[in-house]
Design an enzyme around this catalytic site. Structure first.
Site, short mmCIF file in Angstrom:
data_model
loop_
_atom_site.label_atom_id
_atom_site.label_comp_id
_atom_site.label_asym_id
_atom_site.label_seq_id
_atom_site.Cartn_x
_atom_site.Cartn_y
_atom_site.Cartn_z
N GLU A 1 0.82 -1.29 0.12
CA GLU A 1 -0.21 0.23 -0.01
C GLU A 1 0.79 1.40 0.06
O GLU A 1 1.89 1.13 0.55
CB GLU A 1 -1.14 0.01 1.32
CG GLU A 1 -2.02 -1.04 1.11
CD GLU A 1 -2.98 -1.24 2.17
OE1 GLU A 1 -4.00 -1.82 1.88
OE2 GLU A 1 -2.62 -0.71 3.36
N CYS B 1 3.46 8.39 1.47
CA CYS B 1 4.14 7.42 2.46
C CYS B 1 4.30 5.98 1.56
O CYS B 1 3.44 5.54 0.82
CB CYS B 1 3.17 7.17 3.51
SG CYS B 1 3.77 5.86 4.53
N CYS C 1 6.80 -7.43 6.83
CA CYS C 1 8.09 -6.97 7.43
C CYS C 1 8.59 -8.25 8.32
O CYS C 1 7.68 -8.80 9.05
CB CYS C 1 7.74 -5.76 8.31
SG CYS C 1 9.35 -5.20 9.05
N CYS D 1 7.30 -5.92 15.43
CA CYS D 1 7.03 -4.88 16.34
C CYS D 1 5.52 -5.41 16.61
O CYS D 1 4.63 -5.80 15.80
CB CYS D 1 7.17 -3.81 15.70
SG CYS D 1 8.64 -3.36 15.27
N CYS E 1 2.24 -3.32 15.35
CA CYS E 1 2.39 -3.07 13.83
C CYS E 1 1.36 -4.00 13.08
O CYS E 1 2.13 -5.14 13.22
CB CYS E 1 3.63 -2.91 13.29
SG CYS E 1 3.77 -2.47 11.62
N CYS F 1 -0.90 5.48 9.86
CA CYS F 1 0.12 4.84 10.21
C CYS F 1 -0.05 3.29 11.02
O CYS F 1 -0.80 3.27 11.85
CB CYS F 1 0.83 5.62 11.35
SG CYS F 1 2.65 6.05 11.00
N1 SAH Z 1 9.74 -0.05 9.36
C1 SAH Z 1 9.97 1.31 9.52
C2 SAH Z 1 9.05 2.40 8.88
C3 SAH Z 1 7.34 1.79 8.64
S1 SAH Z 1 6.46 1.99 10.04
C4 SAH Z 1 9.75 1.80 11.16
O1 SAH Z 1 9.45 0.76 11.82
O2 SAH Z 1 9.96 2.90 11.46
C5 SAH Z 1 6.18 3.86 10.08
C6 SAH Z 1 5.82 4.02 11.64
O3 SAH Z 1 4.36 3.59 11.99
C7 SAH Z 1 6.74 3.60 12.63
O4 SAH Z 1 7.17 4.80 13.56
C8 SAH Z 1 5.99 2.50 13.04
O5 SAH Z 1 6.41 2.26 14.52
C9 SAH Z 1 4.80 3.11 13.45
N2 SAH Z 1 3.56 2.31 13.51
C10 SAH Z 1 3.42 0.84 13.15
N3 SAH Z 1 2.19 0.37 13.72
C11 SAH Z 1 1.38 1.53 14.11
C12 SAH Z 1 0.25 1.48 14.90
N4 SAH Z 1 -0.74 0.45 14.77
N5 SAH Z 1 -0.30 2.80 15.17
C13 SAH Z 1 0.53 3.80 15.11
N6 SAH Z 1 1.83 3.86 14.63
C14 SAH Z 1 2.42 2.49 14.00
FE1 SF4 Z 2 8.39 -3.51 10.73
FE2 SF4 Z 2 6.24 -2.36 11.52
FE3 SF4 Z 2 8.16 -2.58 12.81
FE4 SF4 Z 2 8.43 -0.89 11.02
S1 SF4 Z 2 6.97 -0.91 12.87
S2 SF4 Z 2 9.91 -2.34 11.72
S3 SF4 Z 2 7.03 -2.08 9.63
S4 SF4 Z 2 7.19 -4.51 12.12
#
Ligand code: SAH
Ligand code: SF4
Length: 375
Positions: free
Chosen positions: A99, A112, A119, A123, A126, A352
């Protein structure tokens, strides 16, 4: 039938930055400066048909017709939110998709961009991380998102009247699906195309890479392609960060902060943006805010607090607005610039961390049961 359709291994010119394209042209017995012309046609004017490239010799166009193509990935679905945010579902092969999101604001338009299908970093909060990892995106699939978004926006109501010289997409954030620094070479090449004056001509300050903290790759990035840096911090101590951002076990906070300091020597901006997702009862207390101030004390930085965007079965809840305010005020009173991210495009799941696409999970991670982290 076009001769090109008979060739099953066409070279996709969207995979090349200008230097690589020059090398390719030299290999065809052409002058390297053709690369600049081709970059302009492909990226500046969004042309994918060689026949339209009138200032390129007919003999070269015919050669390219046989062995090359300009082939972006395909848009499967485009959605427009009530607030003007747009999301494209882009197919990367027959089973997977990613996306891309466009966020219009008064003074800028931000795209974005995704870097991987899924991934691998797990995390816990996420949605992309929950789906597991399928594969890295190629350069053409990364820069193709910008290519497609530009084209689609140019045709959209409200943008179709803009002069060609005016940028609709003024900023790019590598904050879509995936961890950009674990797809290093392709992401760097794609960002070089974003910065190239013959292509998109964005300044380094307007391209932001967000990472969960892959320290060795951060060290390389500051040499190879120093763009603005955002770091997903999300926890103010190693015990908690180990749980919610598991890559922390490999690159703990002390190493991460040192990498941020080193990065700033070459960065186009004189601060790092720390992203901090606000998870109710997990990382959002007064004590956490004070710990955070101590962790970042040597790094010039700004904070971006992101209210957690829920997704089904996440196991987390968004921090209460009053807790976010208290947390923000503690950081602000210590002299930091703090923004609380406004959620955009919620009605089309474009916020996000909600980007899901369709990931055929090679790791079967989505079967695992999430652990709710404790402070
Ligand atoms: N992998 C990279 C970039 C993609 S995620 C990273 O982790 O930085 C972009 C941002 O969205 C990151 O700061 C991530 O931690 C945040 N993010 C992920 N899941 C989220 C959620 N459910 N609610 C709010 N922010 C989230
Ligand atoms: Fe991967 Fe999501 Fe963690 Fe970013 S926040 S490193 S996209 S698992």
């Amino acid at each position: 039938m076009q001769p090109s359709r008979l060739n099953t291994s066409l070279v996709n010119l969207l995979n090349f930055n200008q230097a690589q394209l020059a090398e390719y042209f030299v290999g065809l017995g052409e002058k390297p400066f053709r690369a600049k012309q081709m970059m302009r046609w492909m990226h500046h004017f969004g042309v994918s048909d060689f026949a339209q490239m009138t200032d390129i010799a007919k003999s070269l166009r015919e050669k390219l017709q046989i062995e090359a193509e300009i082939s972006p990935p395909t848009v499967q679905l485009e959605q427009v939110s009530d607030d003007g945010t747009r999301k494209w579902l882009i197919g990367t092969d027959t089973t997977n998709s990613i996306e891309t999101v466009f966020i219009p604001e008064d003074d800028r338009g931000t795209l974005c961009v995704s870097s991987q299908v899924g991934c691998a970093l797990e995390c816990t909060f996420c949605s992309t991380g929950r789906q597991g990892f399928n594969r890295n995106l190629s350069v053409s699939e990364i820069i193709g998102q910008l290519w497609l978004a530009n084209k689609s926006l140019r045709q959209a109501d409200g943008y179709d009247m803009l002069p060609a010289s005016e940028r609709i997409i003024s900023n790019v954030v590598m904050m879509g699906m995936g961890e950009p620094l674990t797809n290093y070479d392709n992401v760097v090449t794609a960002m070089q195309i974003m910065l190239d004056d013959s292509a998109y001509g964005l300044s380094r300050r307007r391209v932001t890479l967000s990472t969960s903290g892959i320290v060795p790759a951060m060290n390389r990035l500051k040499e190879d392609c120093p763009v603005a840096l955002a770091v997903s911090l999300h926890a103010p101590n190693d015990a908690l960060r180990d749980q919610i951002v598991p890559i922390n076990k490999k690159y703990p906070l002390k190493e991460l902060m040192a990498a941020c300091e080193r990065y700033l020597v070459k960065a186009p901006r004189d601060f790092v943006t720390f992203e901090y997702v606000m998870l109710d009862g997990v990382n959002d207390t007064v004590e956490h805010a004070h710990q955070l101030l101590d962790v970042v004390k040597n790094v010039p930085c700004k904070f971006n607090l992101i209210p957690f965007n829920p997704f089904p079965n996440s196991g987390y809840e968004t921090s209460k607005p009053s807790h976010i305010r208290v947390f923000r005020d503690i950081l602000m009173q210590a002299g930091y610039v703090v923004t609380v991210r406004k959620t955009r495009g919620e009605d089309i799941d474009a916020a996000c961390g909600q980007l899901a696409g369709k990931v055929l999970d090679k790791t079967k991670r989505s079967m695992k049961i999430p652990i709710k982290a404790v402070a």
